[in-house]
Write a protein that holds these residues in place. Structure first.
Motif, PDB file in Angstrom:
ATOM      1  N   GLN A  12      24.640  -3.828  50.622  1.00 50.67           N
ATOM      2  CA  GLN A  12      25.480  -3.492  51.766  1.00 50.67           C
ATOM      3  C   GLN A  12      24.880  -4.059  53.056  1.00 50.67           C
ATOM      4  OE1 GLN A  12      25.846   0.681  52.698  1.00 50.67           O
ATOM      5  NE2 GLN A  12      27.989   0.466  53.287  1.00 50.67           N
ATOM      6  N   ARG A  16      25.112   3.205  54.907  1.00 55.92           N
ATOM      7  CA  ARG A  16      24.162   4.195  54.397  1.00 55.92           C
ATOM      8  C   ARG A  16      23.166   3.620  53.406  1.00 55.92           C
ATOM      9  NH1 ARG A  16      26.944   9.436  54.991  1.00 55.92           N
ATOM     10  NH2 ARG A  16      29.038   8.892  55.622  1.00 55.92           N
ATOM     11  N   ARG A  54      30.091  -6.167  52.495  1.00 60.75           N
ATOM     12  CA  ARG A  54      30.645  -4.809  52.460  1.00 60.75           C
ATOM     13  C   ARG A  54      30.453  -4.257  51.051  1.00 60.75           C
ATOM     14  NH1 ARG A  54      36.169  -3.143  54.680  1.00 60.75           N
ATOM     15  NH2 ARG A  54      35.141  -1.271  53.957  1.00 60.75           N
ATOM     16  N   ASP A  55      30.143  -2.988  50.954  1.00 59.56           N
ATOM     17  CA  ASP A  55      29.824  -2.437  49.636  1.00 59.56           C
ATOM     18  C   ASP A  55      30.973  -2.611  48.632  1.00 59.56           C
ATOM     19  OD1 ASP A  55      31.481  -0.513  50.737  1.00 59.56           O
ATOM     20  OD2 ASP A  55      30.275   1.189  50.049  1.00 59.56           O
ATOM     21  N   ASP A  56      32.214  -2.556  49.134  1.00 58.75           N
ATOM     22  CA  ASP A  56      33.375  -2.663  48.241  1.00 58.75           C
ATOM     23  C   ASP A  56      33.481  -4.043  47.581  1.00 58.75           C
ATOM     24  OD1 ASP A  56      34.985  -0.129  49.592  1.00 58.75           O
ATOM     25  OD2 ASP A  56      33.825  -1.334  51.002  1.00 58.75           O
ATOM     26  N   ASN A  75      30.052   5.373  42.646  1.00 58.85           N
ATOM     27  CA  ASN A  75      31.464   5.619  42.970  1.00 58.85           C
ATOM     28  C   ASN A  75      32.232   4.309  43.133  1.00 58.85           C
ATOM     29  OD1 ASN A  75      29.505   5.827  45.258  1.00 58.85           O
ATOM     30  ND2 ASN A  75      31.339   5.723  46.515  1.00 58.85           N
ATOM     31  N   LEU A 168      34.287  11.593  48.984  1.00 62.69           N
ATOM     32  CA  LEU A 168      32.841  11.729  48.814  1.00 62.69           C
ATOM     33  C   LEU A 168      32.327  12.876  49.665  1.00 62.69           C
ATOM     34  CD1 LEU A 168      31.677   8.016  48.974  1.00 62.69           C
ATOM     35  CD2 LEU A 168      32.030   9.432  46.939  1.00 62.69           C
ATOM     36  N   GLN A 170      28.613  14.921  50.761  1.00 59.66           N
ATOM     37  CA  GLN A 170      27.159  14.976  50.638  1.00 59.66           C
ATOM     38  C   GLN A 170      26.694  16.375  50.987  1.00 59.66           C
ATOM     39  OE1 GLN A 170      24.817  12.513  53.272  1.00 59.66           O
ATOM     40  NE2 GLN A 170      23.650  11.750  51.535  1.00 59.66           N
TER      41      GLN A 170
HETATM   42  P1  ATP Z   1      31.239  -0.794  54.165  1.00 58.66           P
HETATM   43  O1  ATP Z   1      31.380  -1.277  55.556  1.00 58.66           O
HETATM   44  O2  ATP Z   1      30.087  -1.470  53.460  1.00 58.66           O
HETATM   45  O3  ATP Z   1      32.518  -0.821  53.367  1.00 58.66           O
HETATM   46  P2  ATP Z   1      31.427   2.115  53.837  1.00 58.66           P
HETATM   47  O4  ATP Z   1      31.903   2.814  55.053  1.00 58.66           O
HETATM   48  O5  ATP Z   1      32.345   1.924  52.701  1.00 58.66           O
HETATM   49  O6  ATP Z   1      30.763   0.734  54.306  1.00 58.66           O
HETATM   50  P3  ATP Z   1      29.126   3.947  53.727  1.00 58.66           P
HETATM   51  O7  ATP Z   1      29.780   5.060  54.444  1.00 58.66           O
HETATM   52  O8  ATP Z   1      27.957   3.263  54.365  1.00 58.66           O
HETATM   53  O9  ATP Z   1      30.156   2.840  53.216  1.00 58.66           O
HETATM   54  O10 ATP Z   1      28.682   4.526  52.315  1.00 58.66           O
HETATM   55  C1  ATP Z   1      28.123   3.701  51.328  1.00 58.66           C
HETATM   56  C2  ATP Z   1      27.866   4.522  50.099  1.00 58.66           C
HETATM   57  O11 ATP Z   1      26.966   5.580  50.407  1.00 58.66           O
HETATM   58  C3  ATP Z   1      29.051   5.235  49.481  1.00 58.66           C
HETATM   59  O12 ATP Z   1      29.844   4.384  48.695  1.00 58.66           O
HETATM   60  C4  ATP Z   1      28.371   6.300  48.653  1.00 58.66           C
HETATM   61  O13 ATP Z   1      27.954   5.772  47.403  1.00 58.66           O
HETATM   62  C5  ATP Z   1      27.136   6.645  49.481  1.00 58.66           C
HETATM   63  N1  ATP Z   1      27.242   7.931  50.209  1.00 58.66           N
HETATM   64  C6  ATP Z   1      26.283   8.878  50.245  1.00 58.66           C
HETATM   65  N2  ATP Z   1      26.678   9.931  50.958  1.00 58.66           N
HETATM   66  C7  ATP Z   1      27.885   9.688  51.416  1.00 58.66           C
HETATM   67  C8  ATP Z   1      28.818  10.424  52.226  1.00 58.66           C
HETATM   68  N3  ATP Z   1      28.536  11.626  52.705  1.00 58.66           N
HETATM   69  N4  ATP Z   1      29.980   9.832  52.536  1.00 58.66           N
HETATM   70  C9  ATP Z   1      30.247   8.607  52.084  1.00 58.66           C
HETATM   71  N5  ATP Z   1      29.411   7.890  51.296  1.00 58.66           N
HETATM   72  C10 ATP Z   1      28.250   8.409  50.950  1.00 58.66           C
END
Ligand code: ATP
Ligand code: ZN
Length: 297
Positions: A12, A16, A54-56, A75, A168, A170
């Motif tokens: 990523q 996170r 991006r993680d997706d 996930n 999701l 936490q």
């Molecule tokens: P990107 O810009 O890469 O798409 P994103 O917003 O999808 O970012 P993040 O919110 O940074 O991603 O979360 C990345 C991963 O962190 C999630 O896919 C999940 O596996 C993990 N994670 C841990 N705790 C949480 C939470 N409270 N909410 C969301 N994701 C969490």
């Protein structure tokens, strides 16, 4: 097409998982030179480079062979396998990494009655995980309407666009702030090292094997503690019986004190104050609990 001779890992770019992922790679002895656009990081010591995305996008990049491995939430990986990735080669979770822990849960408004999945029959459920939610509903034999949203899922019930959500969680703080109640867990998630089911066997294969070995050491030591203590030979059995699980302890003589022994034990997890006090009562003294930095079995 010319095959790559360097290993490429997707992770990523900003979120996170970024810091802990870089940290685990660093502890595996990998360091990177950050390029200006920050999409590609060249590995300095070992032939391992990083792609920051991006993680997706990570599962797709692995499936297309653009990357050999990826660090991504379970996930995201499972959702990909259930939706986008159904036609491609299956991806495999090679190692759980122990960070980014969260769960994919169903939450309902505080006042809504909920007993089990069947309580959701005929309801609209908002989620960014239609694949995982759809499968869970099918497995439970429940007919509900899945409303797919890209984000801000938790406000859907308040907006009236859904009756419940699947998102999701936490700490649960976001749910409470939106007057929602967590009622069922679909998936326990954490960051994982994902890759194709069959790993390359060329030069990259050797590096992969090395990386997995180092990673196993890193994961193991992050939980391990080295316990050092002194005991008399007479108390040795009683003390040893109380040691937290792990391989057999090592015993060393103490200079000038033939009756005393120094004991060294690798413990699989935390050693609590209570455990230390019990061991002390059994006759141990001079006790130390040390974190383990590196381990190579
Ligand atoms: P990107 O810009 O890469 O798409 P994103 O917003 O999808 O970012 P993040 O919110 O940074 O991603 O979360 C990345 C991963 O962190 C999630 O896919 C999940 O596996 C993990 N994670 C841990 N705790 C949480 C939470 N409270 N909410 C969301 N994701 C969490
Ligand atoms: Zn994302």
């Amino acid at each position: 097409m010319k095959t790559r001779d360097r290993l490429r890992i997707a992770m990523q770019k900003s979120g996170r998982l970024t810091e802990p992922a870089l940290d685990v790679l660093k502890r595996c002895g990998l360091t990177f030179r950050q390029s200006r656009d920050k999409l590609f990081c060249f590995g300095e010591g070992e032939p391992v480079d990083l792609l920051l995305v991006r993680d997706d996008d990570i599962p797709g990049l692995i499936e297309q062979g653009v990357c050999d491995l990826g660090i991504v939430g379970r996930n995201v990986l499972d959702e990909f396998s259930l939706t986008t990735g159904v036609d491609g080669a299956p991806l495999k979770e090679w190692r759980p990494l122990g960070f980014g822990r969260c769960r994919l849960s169903v939450a309902v408004p505080q006042e809504m009655a909920y007993e089990n999945a069947t309580s959701l029959a005929g309801q609209r459920i908002a989620t960014s995980y239609p694949g995982l939610l759809g499968k869970w509903l099918r497995d439970a034999g429940v007919d509900a309407q899945v409303v797919t949203l890209a984000g801000s899922v938790e406000i859907a019930p308040k907006l009236g666009t859904a009756d419940a959500i699947c998102d999701l969680v936490q700490s649960g703080g976001t749910l409470v702030a939106n007057q929602l109640r967590e009622v069922d867990v679909l998936l326990e998630s954490e960051a994982v090292l994902a890759g194709p089911a069959t790993l390359p066997t060329d030069e990259r294969g050797d590096m992969l094997e090395l990386l997995f070995k180092r990673l196993d050491g890193v994961i193991q030591v992050s939980e391990s503690r080295l316990l050092l203590l002194q005991t008399s030979r007479g108390n040795l059995e009683a003390v040893t019986r109380l040691l937290p699980g792990g391989p057999q302890p090592t015993l060393l003589p103490v200079a000038g004190q033939p009756d005393q022994l120094m004991l060294q034990a690798l413990c699989a997890g935390e050693v609590s104050w209570r455990q230390l006090e019990e061991i002390k009562k059994a006759g141990a003294r001079e006790m130390f609990v040390l974190p383990v930095e590196k381990m190579l079995a």
